[in-house]
Design a protein around this motif. Structure first.
Motif, PDB file in Angstrom:
ATOM      1  N   LEU A 250     -49.138  -9.895  15.559  1.00  0.00           N
ATOM      2  CA  LEU A 250     -49.118 -11.056  16.465  1.00  0.00           C
ATOM      3  C   LEU A 250     -47.756 -11.728  16.486  1.00  0.00           C
ATOM      4  N   SER A 251     -47.177 -11.925  15.276  1.00  0.00           N
ATOM      5  CA  SER A 251     -45.928 -12.691  15.230  1.00  0.00           C
ATOM      6  C   SER A 251     -44.829 -11.943  15.965  1.00  0.00           C
ATOM      7  N   GLY A 255     -44.733 -12.647  19.830  1.00  0.00           N
ATOM      8  CA  GLY A 255     -43.746 -13.706  19.575  1.00  0.00           C
ATOM      9  C   GLY A 255     -44.396 -14.981  19.078  1.00  0.00           C
ATOM     10  N   ALA A 256     -45.472 -14.810  18.272  1.00  0.00           N
ATOM     11  CA  ALA A 256     -46.283 -15.966  17.898  1.00  0.00           C
ATOM     12  C   ALA A 256     -45.831 -16.587  16.576  1.00  0.00           C
ATOM     13  N   PRO A 257     -45.406 -17.850  16.592  1.00  0.00           N
ATOM     14  CA  PRO A 257     -45.071 -18.524  15.344  1.00  0.00           C
ATOM     15  C   PRO A 257     -46.326 -19.132  14.696  1.00  0.00           C
ATOM     16  N   MET A 258     -46.235 -19.440  13.384  1.00  0.00           N
ATOM     17  CA  MET A 258     -47.294 -20.221  12.731  1.00  0.00           C
ATOM     18  C   MET A 258     -47.163 -21.665  13.189  1.00  0.00           C
ATOM     19  N   VAL A 259     -48.264 -22.263  13.602  1.00  0.00           N
ATOM     20  CA  VAL A 259     -48.240 -23.684  13.982  1.00  0.00           C
ATOM     21  C   VAL A 259     -49.375 -24.410  13.256  1.00  0.00           C
ATOM     22  N   LYS A 268     -40.184 -23.279  11.265  1.00  0.00           N
ATOM     23  CA  LYS A 268     -38.905 -23.386  11.970  1.00  0.00           C
ATOM     24  C   LYS A 268     -38.391 -24.825  12.001  1.00  0.00           C
ATOM     25  N   GLU A 269     -39.326 -25.810  12.023  1.00  0.00           N
ATOM     26  CA  GLU A 269     -38.932 -27.184  12.320  1.00  0.00           C
ATOM     27  C   GLU A 269     -38.791 -28.081  11.095  1.00  0.00           C
ATOM     28  N   ASP A 270     -39.594 -27.859  10.077  1.00  0.00           N
ATOM     29  CA  ASP A 270     -39.595 -28.745   8.911  1.00  0.00           C
ATOM     30  C   ASP A 270     -38.483 -28.317   7.938  1.00  0.00           C
ATOM     31  N   GLY A 278     -36.862 -20.523   6.956  1.00  0.00           N
ATOM     32  CA  GLY A 278     -37.569 -20.729   8.227  1.00  0.00           C
ATOM     33  C   GLY A 278     -38.673 -19.718   8.444  1.00  0.00           C
ATOM     34  N   HIS A 279     -38.831 -19.285   9.713  1.00  0.00           N
ATOM     35  CA  HIS A 279     -39.973 -18.429  10.009  1.00  0.00           C
ATOM     36  C   HIS A 279     -39.826 -17.018   9.448  1.00  0.00           C
ATOM     37  N   THR A 280     -38.619 -16.653   8.990  1.00  0.00           N
ATOM     38  CA  THR A 280     -38.498 -15.368   8.293  1.00  0.00           C
ATOM     39  C   THR A 280     -38.278 -15.593   6.792  1.00  0.00           C
TER      40      THR A 280
END
Lengths: 592, 114
Positions: A250-251, A255-259, A268-270, A278-280
């Motif tokens: 999925l990711s 192109g699905a990020p964890m939210v 990615k944001e925190d 980050g997301h990786t």
């Protein structure tokens, strides 16, 4: 006394899985036509083990850069922790050759227009892998390995610090198997089912890892006196809720990020997660992100598939059918359209593995794959200190082990050891112990429901073990938190079960005997896990083990934790082993 | 998805030393009922849902449903195994049908393309 089957082999392979089949193939190539290669498999080799449901990608492939870059990635993904870079490099050097061999053996590879393999992310390639296991088993058959299906190995035989064979029972025929090997390879998978699963009843085994890998690799190595490593690094899967299917599909595919429930792509944001990558970020950190968001009441946590191309959903379903078909039906029966709503994820029960994003296993000498017990080799999930080998790396690691064994046979004059009849008798008594225990205890009386008045079933013992591990060794429902006061309770109970309660363990038939040995082996692994976590007084892998009493990483523990079991005292003695960096660079960064 | 065998289709693989589902199950779960001579899963909660038995059954007697605790009723996922591919039919809980053909082995046609 059971009927006996005697098997002699130059190369005795225990476990016909990803590593074992390819070890047989490579041992034949290196050792020549006359080598006698035997594989003993507890199920049916064409469909057994982790690969039984198939797989839609190979997650170790050098798409770009050099083998050293993969080692750097594997190190980064373990939070910069010590890994066996010598072993990793040996695998990375040959992994692409192995994939080519498997393609030539009939594995359908997805390809790009230029003819190159279709990559998914940096190190992964897509395949149609629903027949991965039959294709892998065919390599062992091609190598003319003699295959014994449905034989459950219970113990290794060790003499003068060397492994001389193994014993077990026929799951179907009830015979006692006595195997002698000039060299022996143990590759019987990792350990699922130490902690309580999230689903219960008829979905009890709807878990991430293959539930019939019950830690026999680790338990038998431990009992044989081999040095063990890294049992404090348990893998915590964060996967699609309820089915525990992989999220990489999925990711990367959508192109699905964890939210979180506020819609924040927190990795990615925190800044708290960004500092980790980050997301990786490393796998333990992504598990930690899920846990921290949920504990902070920002759950549920989802993979946000709604921003991706809706036309890709059909393709995604197809990919899941190649490895985790239940998810497709799960979506269909829960009214879930991933293009319209995000896919919920959840943390599962921890697992002890050596070849996925964990690195428990036996310690090995150099790159030989020989353990500290002579003539005993390991590979696949049984091999410690070398994470992120996955399937293609385990095939490769198996090949290297097969070659190493064949070379050792050429270089040494190993011969079959004589087995003392008294020893064989004692091993037989131990192997069939729970079965004979049932017959004895059944005479003491049965309740009206047919259960024993004076015995415990393997299932009951498994439930007790899982409850202890869940509640005192940081299970899912305890948010993976661990501290010494809890561990002390876990230690006491696991010890009590192993030393006092196994006398009540009863198996009413051969299937039950298999379950009884599964729980005996799992309890040995629990002992290793508790002692290793207790020894590492720091938190280096936050999503895997969160030590509330030592919440930070401590430079004093920037090393391997190894252990050896003392059969006299029943203590697992842990000690530090230094890490050797081979691939230069910042360990907390990827080179490419 | 614990496997369920349809008694009108399962013949216990007469003539085989053991039914194919029993032969292939990685968890040693499929077994033959001594009285009815039909196959069943001895411990549904122990099944990992690998679907090996479902694909191996020569009479397509084994059916896949999801555990009710995790999904609504009814719904089915049926694999039809061919030489180099498997055709999946997914029927969701509203009766909507989707079909997928997934390649399983390199076929001679692929080699011609190369």
């Amino acid at each position: 006394m059971a009927e006996r089957v005697y098997i002699d082999a130059d190369v005795l392979i225990l476990g016909g899985g990803t590593a074992g089949c390819m070890a047989a193939w490579e041992a034949r190539r290196t050792g020549g036509e006359d080598l006698k290669i035997v594989i003993v498999e507890k199920a049916f080799i064409r469909h057994s083990g982790c690969l039984s449901a198939g797989m839609n990608a190979l997650n170790m492939y050098i798409n770009q850069g050099k083998p050293e870059d993969y080692v750097s990635y594997a190190r980064y993904d373990m939070c910069g922790a010590p890994i066996r870079e010598d072993i990793m490099l040996s695998v990375a050097n040959e992994v692409n050759d192995t994939v080519k061999i498997m393609e030539e053996s009939g594995l359908p590879m997805k390809k790009k227009e230029d003819g190159r393999y279709l990559n998914r992310g940096k190190w992964n390639i897509e395949i149609n892998g629903s027949l991965l296991k039959p294709i892998t088993a065919a390599k062992a058959i091609e190598a003319r390995a003699e295959i014994y299906n449905r034989v459950y190995i219970t113990d290794l035989i060790v003499k003068d610090d060397a492994c001389i064979g193994a014993v077990g029972f026929g799951v179907r025929d009830g015979k006692f198997y006595i195997c002698r090997g000039k060299v022996t390879m143990l590759c019987a998978g990792g350990a699922a089912g130490l902690w309580r699963p999230n689903n219960h009843g008829d979905a009890h085994h709807r878990i991430w890892y293959f539930p019939f890998n019950a830690g026999s690799s680790y338990a038998m190595c431990k009992r044989a006196g081999a040095e063990m490593t890294t049992f404090e690094v348990r893998f915590v899967p964060v996967r699609t809720k309820d089915t525990y299917s992989p999220t990489g599909t999925l990711s990367i595919g959508m192109g699905a990020p964890m939210v979180n429930s506020l819609g924040q792509a927190f990795m990615k944001e925190d800044p708290h997660y960004v500092q980790w990558g980050g997301h990786t970020a490393p796998t333990p950190i992504r598990a930690y992100g899920f846990q921290r968001e949920t504990i902070a009441h920002r759950g549920p946590v989802f993979m946000d598939t709604t921003k991706g191309d809706p036309a890709k959903v059909t393709g995604i379903k197809g990919q899941y059918l190649d490895m985790s078909p239940s998810l497709v039906l799960y979506w269909g029966c829960n009214d879930i359209d991933p293009s319209k709503e995000p896919v919920e994820i959840d943390g599962g029960d921890p697992n002890i593995v050596g070849a996925h994003a964990g690195m428990a296993g036996a310690w090995t000498r150099g790159t030989s794959r020989e353990t500290t017990v002579g003539r005993l080799y390991v590979s696949g999930d049984a091999l410690g200190g070398a994470p992120s080998r996955f399937i293609s790396g385990s095939w490769t690691c198996g090949r290297i082990t097969g070659r190493s064994m064949a070379q050792a046979l050429k270089a040494n004059s190993y011969d079959y050891a004589d087995l003392e009849p008294a020893l064989v008798d004692a091993l037989e008594e131990r192997t069939f112990g729970p079965l004979n225990n049932y017959l004895g205890r059944a005479k003491e009386g049965l309740w009206t429901d047919g259960t024993l008045m004076s015995g415990i079933s393997p299932k009951q013992m498994e439930d007790r073990m899982q409850k202890i591990m869940e509640e005192y060794c940081g299970g899912r429902t305890r948010w993976y938190f661990i501290s010494e006061p809890y561990l002390n309770i876990a230690r006491r109970h696991i010890k009590r079960m192993r030393n006092d309660q196994l006398q009540y363990l009863c198996a009413r038939d051969l299937h039950d005997l298999q379950l009884a040995w599964d729980v005996i082996n799992r309890l040995d692994v629990c002992q290793l896990v508790v002692e290793h976590i207790s020894f590492r007084k720091e938190t280096r892998f936050p999503g895997y083990v969160l030590r509330t009493d030592y919440p930070e990483a401590d430079p004093d523990y920037d090393c391997f934790i190894n252990s050896k079991w003392d059969p006299e005292t029943d203590e697992v003695v842990c000690f530090k082993v230094p890490y050797e960096q081979i691939v230069p660079g910042d360990r907390r960064k990827e080179t490419i | 998805m614990p496997p369920k065998a349809d008694p009108t289709k399962c013949d216990g693989c007469q003539g085989e030393s053991e039914p194919l589902c029993e032969q292939v199950c990685p968890g040693n779960l499929m077994t033959l009922d001594k009285e009815t001579r039909k196959a069943y899963c001895r411990e549904p909660g122990d099944c990992w849902d690998c679907m090996t038995c479902t694909k191996a059954c020569p009479r397509q007697a084994i059916q896949t449903t999801l555990q009710y605790q995790i999904a609504y009723f009814p719904g089915k996922l049926i694999p039809l195994v061919g030489t180099n591919s498997v055709t999946w039919t997914s029927i969701d809980c509203h009766g909507r049908v989707e079909r997928f053909v997934m390649k399983t082995l390199v076929s001679p046609d692929d080699e011609d393309e190369d």
